[in-house]
Structure formats: structure tokens, C-alpha cells
Design an enzyme around this catalytic site. Sequence first.
Site, mmCIF file in Angstrom:
data_model
loop_
_atom_site.group_PDB
_atom_site.id
_atom_site.type_symbol
_atom_site.label_atom_id
_atom_site.label_comp_id
_atom_site.label_asym_id
_atom_site.label_seq_id
_atom_site.Cartn_x
_atom_site.Cartn_y
_atom_site.Cartn_z
ATOM 1 N N PRO A 12 68.584 42.714 12.834
ATOM 2 C CA PRO A 12 69.831 42.148 13.355
ATOM 3 C C PRO A 12 69.898 42.116 14.879
ATOM 4 O O PRO A 12 69.387 42.998 15.558
ATOM 5 C CB PRO A 12 70.911 43.059 12.781
ATOM 6 N N ASN A 13 70.526 41.073 15.350
ATOM 7 C CA ASN A 13 70.819 40.824 16.765
ATOM 8 C C ASN A 13 69.604 40.440 17.602
ATOM 9 O O ASN A 13 69.759 40.120 18.778
ATOM 10 C CB ASN A 13 71.556 42.013 17.400
ATOM 11 N N ARG A 20 70.999 39.122 25.498
ATOM 12 C CA ARG A 20 71.613 40.419 25.158
ATOM 13 C C ARG A 20 70.941 41.555 25.919
ATOM 14 O O ARG A 20 69.752 41.786 25.764
ATOM 15 C CB ARG A 20 71.474 40.666 23.660
ATOM 16 N N TYR A 25 66.181 44.978 26.597
ATOM 17 C CA TYR A 25 65.388 44.129 25.721
ATOM 18 C C TYR A 25 64.575 43.056 26.438
ATOM 19 O O TYR A 25 63.846 42.311 25.785
ATOM 20 C CB TYR A 25 66.301 43.480 24.669
ATOM 21 N N ASN A 77 60.543 45.072 13.285
ATOM 22 C CA ASN A 77 61.518 45.648 14.201
ATOM 23 C C ASN A 77 62.822 45.686 13.420
ATOM 24 O O ASN A 77 63.534 44.688 13.345
ATOM 25 C CB ASN A 77 61.660 44.813 15.465
ATOM 26 N N ALA A 80 68.933 47.676 14.559
ATOM 27 C CA ALA A 80 69.958 48.669 14.217
ATOM 28 C C ALA A 80 69.756 49.277 12.832
ATOM 29 O O ALA A 80 70.170 50.413 12.592
ATOM 30 C CB ALA A 80 71.345 48.044 14.324
ATOM 31 N N HIS A 83 68.232 52.979 12.025
ATOM 32 C CA HIS A 83 68.985 54.226 11.984
ATOM 33 C C HIS A 83 69.903 54.332 10.769
ATOM 34 O O HIS A 83 70.601 55.334 10.624
ATOM 35 C CB HIS A 83 69.818 54.357 13.261
ATOM 36 N N ASP A 90 63.331 52.242 1.219
ATOM 37 C CA ASP A 90 62.915 52.280 -0.183
ATOM 38 C C ASP A 90 62.090 51.051 -0.545
ATOM 39 O O ASP A 90 61.096 51.154 -1.276
ATOM 40 C CB ASP A 90 64.129 52.391 -1.099
ATOM 41 N N GLU A 101 56.159 49.857 12.968
ATOM 42 C CA GLU A 101 57.550 49.764 13.421
ATOM 43 C C GLU A 101 57.529 49.507 14.930
ATOM 44 O O GLU A 101 56.901 50.259 15.679
ATOM 45 C CB GLU A 101 58.250 51.083 13.107
ATOM 46 N N HIS A 103 59.818 48.611 18.498
ATOM 47 C CA HIS A 103 61.102 48.552 19.209
ATOM 48 C C HIS A 103 60.843 48.098 20.631
ATOM 49 O O HIS A 103 59.928 48.610 21.294
ATOM 50 C CB HIS A 103 61.792 49.917 19.214
ATOM 51 N N LEU A 104 61.628 47.150 21.093
ATOM 52 C CA LEU A 104 61.460 46.629 22.446
ATOM 53 C C LEU A 104 61.774 47.691 23.495
ATOM 54 O O LEU A 104 61.066 47.830 24.484
ATOM 55 C CB LEU A 104 62.363 45.406 22.649
ATOM 56 N N SER A 105 62.850 48.423 23.286
ATOM 57 C CA SER A 105 63.263 49.448 24.248
ATOM 58 C C SER A 105 62.699 50.803 23.837
ATOM 59 O O SER A 105 62.286 51.006 22.688
ATOM 60 C CB SER A 105 64.790 49.518 24.330
ATOM 61 N N ARG A 110 67.517 56.365 25.140
ATOM 62 C CA ARG A 110 68.820 55.750 24.895
ATOM 63 C C ARG A 110 69.744 56.723 24.163
ATOM 64 O O ARG A 110 69.506 57.917 24.135
ATOM 65 C CB ARG A 110 68.616 54.446 24.128
ATOM 66 N N ARG A 114 70.020 56.673 18.321
ATOM 67 C CA ARG A 114 68.841 55.813 18.225
ATOM 68 C C ARG A 114 67.546 56.615 18.072
ATOM 69 O O ARG A 114 66.484 56.048 17.868
ATOM 70 C CB ARG A 114 68.738 54.907 19.444
#
Length: 145
Positions: A12-13, A20, A25, A77, A80, A83, A90, A101, A103-105, A110, A114
Site C-alpha cells: 500500500p501507498n 510521498r 522514499y 515490499n 505498511a 507491521h 501465512d 523483503e 524497504h526503501l527507507s 524510523r 516500524r
Amino acid sequence: MASKSILVLHGPNLNLLGEREPQHYGNQTLEDINQALKNIASAKSIQLETMQSNSEADLVNKIQSLSKEKFDFLIINPAAYTHTSVAMRDALSAVKVPFIEVHLSNVYAREPFRHHSYFSDIAVAVISGLGAEGYVAALNFAINA
């Protein structure tokens, strides 16, 4: 020998990349990232599919489809959902497709919420904080795995 196939899932996002919170990011759009990955894959004769969804259900359904679609590797990725989503965890456990996995940041620099991931302990690797280069690193690993 059949070509390797890799799926890249964006949570998402991530469709808002480029506008954003660029301090976290970066300035690249999701289209920029996907095109860079497609260029690398194409040059190495790798089949690459990308998908982004803001819907947990869509992401779970796509992950579940991996048992039939036979992807060799997944780059995800979860954004959100990292978490919060036991459902995605599952599904990943059920299909047994190796995944990284991304993550950009740097999630550890943070907010404390997170710092926990429902995916890291079942992932082949976790890449965090490299911006869009994290996807490239994950793809290069997946190609050579």
C-alpha cells in the site's frame, strides 16, 4: 532450460512514490522502479512481473496464486502491511516461494512500530534503507539464486 520467473509485489501507498515523503522514499516513481527492474530482467532473459495494490486481500490472493503460477522467486515490499499482516505471512509460508523483503527507507531509523516485521524471519533476506537500489539488489540476488 526454462527462463527464471520473478514476481515483484509492492504494498500500500507505494503507488504514491515520487510525491510521498521523498525524505524517506526518494524521488523515483513506482513506474521508474518497475521499468529499471524490467530492463535488468529483460537483459538477462528473466521473466518479471510487477504488481502494486493497496488492498491486503489482493496481495494475499496474488501470493496464494504462486502455488499455481510457479514463480521461482518473489521480491516483496509489504509497506505498511509489514507491521500488521499475519494473513500475508501465512500466505507466504503456505506457498513456499523464496522471497526477499525490501524497504526503501531504513525502518530501524524510523518510528518504533516500524521495527517489527511479520515477514523477516521467513524471508531469504531483508533489504532496508537503500532506496530503489534495494529492489535492484534483490533482483540481482534472485536472478543468481
